[in-house]
Design a protein around this motif. Structure first.
Motif, PDB file in Angstrom:
ATOM      1  N   VAL A 122       0.859  -1.186   0.000  1.00 12.17           N
ATOM      2  CA  VAL A 122       0.000   0.000   0.000  1.00 12.17           C
ATOM      3  C   VAL A 122       0.896   1.236   0.000  1.00 12.17           C
ATOM      4  N   PRO A 123       0.347   2.401  -0.379  1.00 16.45           N
ATOM      5  CA  PRO A 123       1.189   3.594  -0.483  1.00 16.45           C
ATOM      6  C   PRO A 123       1.764   4.100   0.828  1.00 16.45           C
ATOM      7  N   SER A 124       1.066   3.916   1.955  1.00 12.61           N
ATOM      8  CA  SER A 124       1.525   4.530   3.207  1.00 12.61           C
ATOM      9  C   SER A 124       1.133   3.694   4.419  1.00 12.61           C
ATOM     10  N   GLY A 125       1.800   3.967   5.544  1.00  9.62           N
ATOM     11  CA  GLY A 125       1.454   3.303   6.790  1.00  9.62           C
ATOM     12  C   GLY A 125       0.080   3.697   7.280  1.00  9.62           C
ATOM     13  N   THR A 126      -0.282   4.949   7.084  1.00 11.62           N
ATOM     14  CA  THR A 126      -1.612   5.414   7.482  1.00 11.62           C
ATOM     15  C   THR A 126      -2.699   4.644   6.745  1.00 11.62           C
ATOM     16  N   MET A 127      -2.495   4.440   5.429  1.00 11.63           N
ATOM     17  CA  MET A 127      -3.480   3.672   4.677  1.00 11.63           C
ATOM     18  C   MET A 127      -3.491   2.215   5.118  1.00 11.63           C
ATOM     19  N   ALA A 128      -2.327   1.663   5.421  1.00  6.83           N
ATOM     20  CA  ALA A 128      -2.269   0.271   5.879  1.00  6.83           C
ATOM     21  C   ALA A 128      -3.078   0.095   7.159  1.00  6.83           C
ATOM     22  N   ASN A 129      -2.921   1.011   8.098  1.00  4.11           N
ATOM     23  CA  ASN A 129      -3.670   0.918   9.352  1.00  4.11           C
ATOM     24  C   ASN A 129      -5.164   1.115   9.134  1.00  4.11           C
ATOM     25  N   LEU A 130      -5.511   2.062   8.271  1.00  5.41           N
ATOM     26  CA  LEU A 130      -6.929   2.306   7.990  1.00  5.41           C
ATOM     27  C   LEU A 130      -7.568   1.091   7.335  1.00  5.41           C
ATOM     28  N   ILE A 131      -6.886   0.507   6.367  1.00 11.25           N
ATOM     29  CA  ILE A 131      -7.408  -0.695   5.709  1.00 11.25           C
ATOM     30  C   ILE A 131      -7.596  -1.818   6.721  1.00 11.25           C
ATOM     31  N   ALA A 132      -6.634  -1.956   7.627  1.00  9.26           N
ATOM     32  CA  ALA A 132      -6.727  -3.018   8.638  1.00  9.26           C
ATOM     33  C   ALA A 132      -7.957  -2.840   9.519  1.00  9.26           C
ATOM     34  N   VAL A 133      -8.154  -1.609  10.007  1.00 12.72           N
ATOM     35  CA  VAL A 133      -9.305  -1.356  10.883  1.00 12.72           C
ATOM     36  C   VAL A 133     -10.611  -1.595  10.129  1.00 12.72           C
ATOM     37  N   LEU A 134     -10.706  -1.122   8.906  1.00 12.62           N
ATOM     38  CA  LEU A 134     -11.939  -1.298   8.129  1.00 12.62           C
ATOM     39  C   LEU A 134     -12.179  -2.765   7.781  1.00 12.62           C
ATOM     40  N   SER A 135     -11.110  -3.523   7.598  1.00 16.44           N
ATOM     41  CA  SER A 135     -11.267  -4.947   7.282  1.00 16.44           C
ATOM     42  C   SER A 135     -11.757  -5.737   8.494  1.00 16.44           C
ATOM     43  N   HIS A 136     -11.257  -5.360   9.671  1.00 20.37           N
ATOM     44  CA  HIS A 136     -11.669  -6.050  10.896  1.00 20.37           C
ATOM     45  C   HIS A 136     -13.053  -5.613  11.365  1.00 20.37           C
ATOM     46  N   CYS A 137     -13.352  -4.334  11.205  1.00 22.16           N
ATOM     47  CA  CYS A 137     -14.600  -3.762  11.733  1.00 22.16           C
ATOM     48  C   CYS A 137     -15.576  -3.553  10.587  1.00 22.16           C
ATOM     49  N   GLU A 138     -16.270  -4.592  10.211  1.00 26.12           N
ATOM     50  CA  GLU A 138     -17.110  -4.527   9.016  1.00 26.12           C
ATOM     51  C   GLU A 138     -18.446  -3.825   9.256  1.00 26.12           C
ATOM     52  N   ARG A 139     -18.817  -3.661  10.515  1.00 29.35           N
ATOM     53  CA  ARG A 139     -20.110  -3.056  10.809  1.00 29.35           C
ATOM     54  C   ARG A 139     -19.925  -1.640  11.330  1.00 29.35           C
ATOM     55  N   ARG A 140     -20.725  -0.711  10.862  1.00 22.92           N
ATOM     56  CA  ARG A 140     -20.669   0.672  11.332  1.00 22.92           C
ATOM     57  C   ARG A 140     -20.955   0.746  12.825  1.00 22.92           C
TER      58      ARG A 140
END
Length: 432
Positions: A122-140
């Motif tokens: 991924v382009p950045s560490g910030t995006m990597a962390n954001l993708i991780a959180v969104l992948s784990h937390c699928e429900r709003r």
């Protein structure tokens, strides 16, 4: 009239090369702009394979130049010509189709290093962390438990909330970068229509705001056992995980054994220009790839990012201990001054980050940073050269230094001499 300087000539050269490329494109010979830019950089640096001290003249520190020692962050490091050559020579392919062999090699190497099934560039560490959180937390409306001084919470623009409607439940970070595990258990919330559900735990290793400290293995093991019983995934922000690995003399895979996912920056301690990896189970990475696309992080031929990453794992990772040794030299010099104005905790300097504590009765962090960037004639007479040191104030009382690939032993020596000189100069209480 303004005289043309070296930077003007460089920009002009790039412009002319790009004009040539446009002409060639008309002849059906496509030369990407990125190749032109890197060709020029490679040509400019082709005479040496070593880092040259940065000065106001672009040469060495002699001849009246200024030695610039930039320790604001390890993202200020410059790739060596050898690393740049890997960019030029990278074998590329269409990554959206899984056909970039250099990317595939890096992702396979990263997954193996971290003991996970798969990895994603991924382009950045910030995006990597954001993708991780969104992948784990699928429900709003889910909650993520993390430290109140964590990078995800403080320095990533609350992306998890803005983009994913995932809300932080913070615990007070202790001086070693951990949080109290009893408080953690009390913060976990199960399924209840009255409140949000805890869906993820995030930790950071090394911990930036704790001064680059390495999280204790026994604490991580205990947290891992708790989360396993609670069926809670752990994501590690491992931007500088390899620094932690070197400091503990422990395999990265062992350090993230109980973490479902982990991010690893290529452009911090490893010294590449850009990029991060996100690793985890294959199913998790499949979801992560979809979210990367949604966030605009999918790239056509990112082999030019992956190539220096592979180089860094081979050539930079083994030398990270040098950055840690450099921090120890600086820390001992500061502590040796015995000044009440500027102090540091020598035992807390685990890796490549050092926190300087400023006594507000003497000076502020901003004043220290400003003075370190100035050069006086008296100072020049003592030091024998002009040294500009760039550091970062991080809060009302603290300045941060980060050593990295581009900081040479000569830079460290010059920084220490300057630091000791400035500490003695400023070590007088402010007049009231």
């Amino acid at each position: 009239m303004r005289l043309v300087d070296k930077s003007d000539m460089q920009i002009g050269t790039i412009y002319c090369l790009r004009r040539c490329c446009k002409w060639y494109k008309k002849a059906f010979l496509y030369v990407p702009d990125i190749c032109v830019l890197n060709a020029f950089i490679l040509y400019k640096d082709s005479n040496t394979d070593k880092h040259v001290p940065k000065t106001d003249s672009g040469e060495g520190s002699g001849g009246g130049g200024v030695r610039v020692v930039d320790v604001r962050s390890d993202i200020t490091s410059q790739p060596s010509p050898a690393m740049r050559r890997t960019i030029m020579e990278a074998v590329l392919g269409a990554d959206p189709y899984g056909e970039d062999p250099t990317v595939n090699a890096l992702q396979k190497r990263g997954a193996s290093l971290l003991g996970k099934e798969a990895a994603l560039i991924v382009p950045s560490g910030t995006m990597a962390n954001l993708i991780a959180v969104l992948s784990h937390c699928e429900r709003r409306g889910c909650e993520v438990i993390l430290g109140d001084l964590s990078h995800i919470h403080l320095h990533e623009h609350t992306g998890t909330t803005q983009v994913g409607s995932v809300y932080p439940r913070t615990l007070r970070n202790q001086p070693d970068g951990t949080f109290n595990l009893k408080e953690f258990l009390e913060a976990v919330r199960s399924e209840d229509f009255h409140s949000s559900r805890t869906a993820l735990v995030c930790i950071e290793n090394t911990h930036s705001m704790a001064g680059g400290k390495v999280l204790p293995m026994d604490w991580m093991d205990e947290l891992g056992a708790m989360c396993k019983k609670l069926n809670l995934p752990i994501h590690m922000d491992g931007a500088r995980l390899l620094n932690a690995s070197v400091a503990l003399k422990e395999l990265p895979s062992r350090m993230v054994r109980d973490c479902t996912s982990v991010s690893l920056c290529l452009n911090k301690g490893l010294g590449t220009p850009v990029g991060s990896l996100l690793a985890g189970p294959s199913e998790f990475i499949y979801k992560a790839r979809s979210i990367r696309q949604m966030l605009g992080g999918e790239m056509g031929q990112p082999g030019i990012i992956a190539a220096p990453g592979l180089y860094a794992l081979d050539h930079v990772y083994p030398r990270l201990h040098e950055d840690h040794e450099h921090i120890q030299i600086i820390a001992r010099a500061v502590a040796g001054c015995g000044s009440p104005a500027i102090t540091c905790d020598l035992e807390s300097a685990h890796t490549n980050i050092l926190m300087l504590n400023c006594n507000m009765a003497y000076l502020t962090p901003q004043q220290l940073c400003q003075r370190m960037e100035e050069v006086t004639e008296e100072e020049m007479a003592v030091m024998g050269e002009r040294v500009v040191a760039k550091m970062s104030p991080v809060n009302l009382t603290t300045v941060r230094l980060v050593t990295h690939l581009s900081i040479t032993p000569e830079d460290v020596k010059a920084l220490v001499v300057k630091m000791v000189y400035v500490i003695k100069e400023l070590g007088k209480p402010k007049s009231t």
